[in-house]
Design an enzyme around this catalytic site. Sequence first.
Site, PDB file in Angstrom:
ATOM      1  N   GLY A  46       0.748  -1.384   0.062  1.00 31.30           N
ATOM      2  CA  GLY A  46      -0.103  -0.026  -0.111  1.00 31.30           C
ATOM      3  C   GLY A  46       0.823   1.200   0.094  1.00 31.30           C
ATOM      4  O   GLY A  46       2.024   1.462   0.387  1.00 31.30           O
ATOM      5  N   GLN A  51       2.881   9.992   0.936  1.00 29.82           N
ATOM      6  CA  GLN A  51       4.413   9.644   1.085  1.00 29.82           C
ATOM      7  C   GLN A  51       5.113   9.616   0.073  1.00 29.82           C
ATOM      8  O   GLN A  51       6.365   9.561   0.052  1.00 29.82           O
ATOM      9  CB  GLN A  51       4.117   7.821   1.181  1.00 29.82           C
ATOM     10  CG  GLN A  51       3.513   7.368   2.402  1.00 29.82           C
ATOM     11  CD  GLN A  51       3.296   6.103   2.333  1.00 29.82           C
ATOM     12  OE1 GLN A  51       2.387   5.487   1.854  1.00 29.82           O
ATOM     13  NE2 GLN A  51       4.408   5.354   2.768  1.00 29.82           N
ATOM     14  N   CYS A  91       5.580   0.038   6.934  1.00 22.31           N
ATOM     15  CA  CYS A  91       5.289   1.238   6.317  1.00 22.31           C
ATOM     16  C   CYS A  91       6.429   1.494   5.539  1.00 22.31           C
ATOM     17  O   CYS A  91       7.730   1.472   6.093  1.00 22.31           O
ATOM     18  CB  CYS A  91       5.039   2.380   7.048  1.00 22.31           C
ATOM     19  SG  CYS A  91       4.455   3.813   6.320  1.00 22.31           S
ATOM     20  N   LEU A  92       6.238   1.749   4.222  1.00 17.46           N
ATOM     21  CA  LEU A  92       7.353   2.033   3.278  1.00 17.46           C
ATOM     22  C   LEU A  92       8.206   3.338   3.789  1.00 17.46           C
ATOM     23  O   LEU A  92       9.274   3.433   3.078  1.00 17.46           O
ATOM     24  CB  LEU A  92       7.025   2.235   1.813  1.00 17.46           C
ATOM     25  CG  LEU A  92       6.600   0.802   1.124  1.00 17.46           C
ATOM     26  CD1 LEU A  92       5.996   1.145  -0.300  1.00 17.46           C
ATOM     27  CD2 LEU A  92       7.913   0.001   1.023  1.00 17.46           C
ATOM     28  N   HIS A 133      -4.494   2.095   7.411  1.00 19.66           N
ATOM     29  CA  HIS A 133      -3.450   2.528   7.418  1.00 19.66           C
ATOM     30  C   HIS A 133      -3.219   3.638   6.313  1.00 19.66           C
ATOM     31  O   HIS A 133      -2.530   4.785   6.799  1.00 19.66           O
ATOM     32  CB  HIS A 133      -2.409   1.427   7.145  1.00 19.66           C
ATOM     33  CG  HIS A 133      -0.918   1.731   7.300  1.00 19.66           C
ATOM     34  ND1 HIS A 133       0.033   1.281   8.084  1.00 19.66           N
ATOM     35  CD2 HIS A 133      -0.283   2.602   6.325  1.00 19.66           C
ATOM     36  CE1 HIS A 133       1.227   1.979   7.894  1.00 19.66           C
ATOM     37  NE2 HIS A 133       1.307   2.419   6.907  1.00 19.66           N
ATOM     38  N   GLU A 134      -3.613   3.330   5.161  1.00 17.75           N
ATOM     39  CA  GLU A 134      -3.265   4.299   4.086  1.00 17.75           C
ATOM     40  C   GLU A 134      -4.133   5.711   4.390  1.00 17.75           C
ATOM     41  O   GLU A 134      -3.738   7.029   3.924  1.00 17.75           O
ATOM     42  CB  GLU A 134      -3.588   3.823   2.772  1.00 17.75           C
ATOM     43  CG  GLU A 134      -2.608   2.367   2.418  1.00 17.75           C
ATOM     44  CD  GLU A 134      -1.285   2.614   2.799  1.00 17.75           C
ATOM     45  OE1 GLU A 134      -0.588   3.771   2.751  1.00 17.75           O
ATOM     46  OE2 GLU A 134      -0.429   1.927   2.906  1.00 17.75           O
ATOM     47  N   HIS A 137      -2.387   8.222   6.799  1.00 18.38           N
ATOM     48  CA  HIS A 137      -1.484   8.818   5.960  1.00 18.38           C
ATOM     49  C   HIS A 137      -2.342  10.071   5.356  1.00 18.38           C
ATOM     50  O   HIS A 137      -1.532  11.157   5.264  1.00 18.38           O
ATOM     51  CB  HIS A 137      -0.734   8.004   4.725  1.00 18.38           C
ATOM     52  CG  HIS A 137       0.448   7.114   5.029  1.00 18.38           C
ATOM     53  ND1 HIS A 137       1.373   7.436   5.662  1.00 18.38           N
ATOM     54  CD2 HIS A 137       0.637   5.809   4.937  1.00 18.38           C
ATOM     55  CE1 HIS A 137       2.145   6.500   6.010  1.00 18.38           C
ATOM     56  NE2 HIS A 137       1.741   5.560   5.501  1.00 18.38           N
TER      57      HIS A 137
END
Length: 167
Positions: A46, A51, A91-92, A133-134, A137
């Site tokens: 994701g 991000q 997380c990236l 989660h996304e 962000h």
Amino acid sequence: MAILKILQYPDERLHKKALPVAQITDKTRALIHDMAETMYAAPGIGLAATQVDVHERVIVIDVSETKDQLLVLINPEIVASSGFSDYEEGCLSVPGIYGKVNRAESVTVKALNAQNESFVLEAHGLLAVCIQHEMDHLEGKVFVEYWSKLRQTRTLAKLKKKQRSTM
Ligand code: QAP
Ligand code: CO
């Protein structure tokens, strides 16, 4: 096509709140394309536009094993949620850091796709967790910020140490 640079926690820009996409244009579709490419290359499951330093309400997700089930969410809204989950997240933007977050087990999300069509999706398990989660962000919230201050301080120290050793 391009691989985009992913902001790394604790970059302040990860705390910006994203604005709704007013009109889905070819520019939006190009962003989605690049975000998907960036997510698959990482590899990740994701990625939110925040991000990649674009503060618009756009998310790409693919939780499939075969990596061929791209889900695009534009201007997503959670219309219902139920149950309880404490999935181990990563997380990236926070590489190498993993930990549990309390979230809903199921969510019903309403969003637009890249063709400007409205749809409703009922998600469970990993997909439901990933959507939450996304969407965080887009509100400027990173998963580690659910943790205690002590754990956040230790996480920051670990990230700083890692950044030093890879420079
Ligand atoms: C969010 O995260 C997520 O630390 C997506 O070294 C993750 O794709 C939601 C990644 C788990 C729910 C459960 C993380 C890749 C990818 C790393 C990701 C790393 C390399 C994270
Ligand atoms: Co993330």
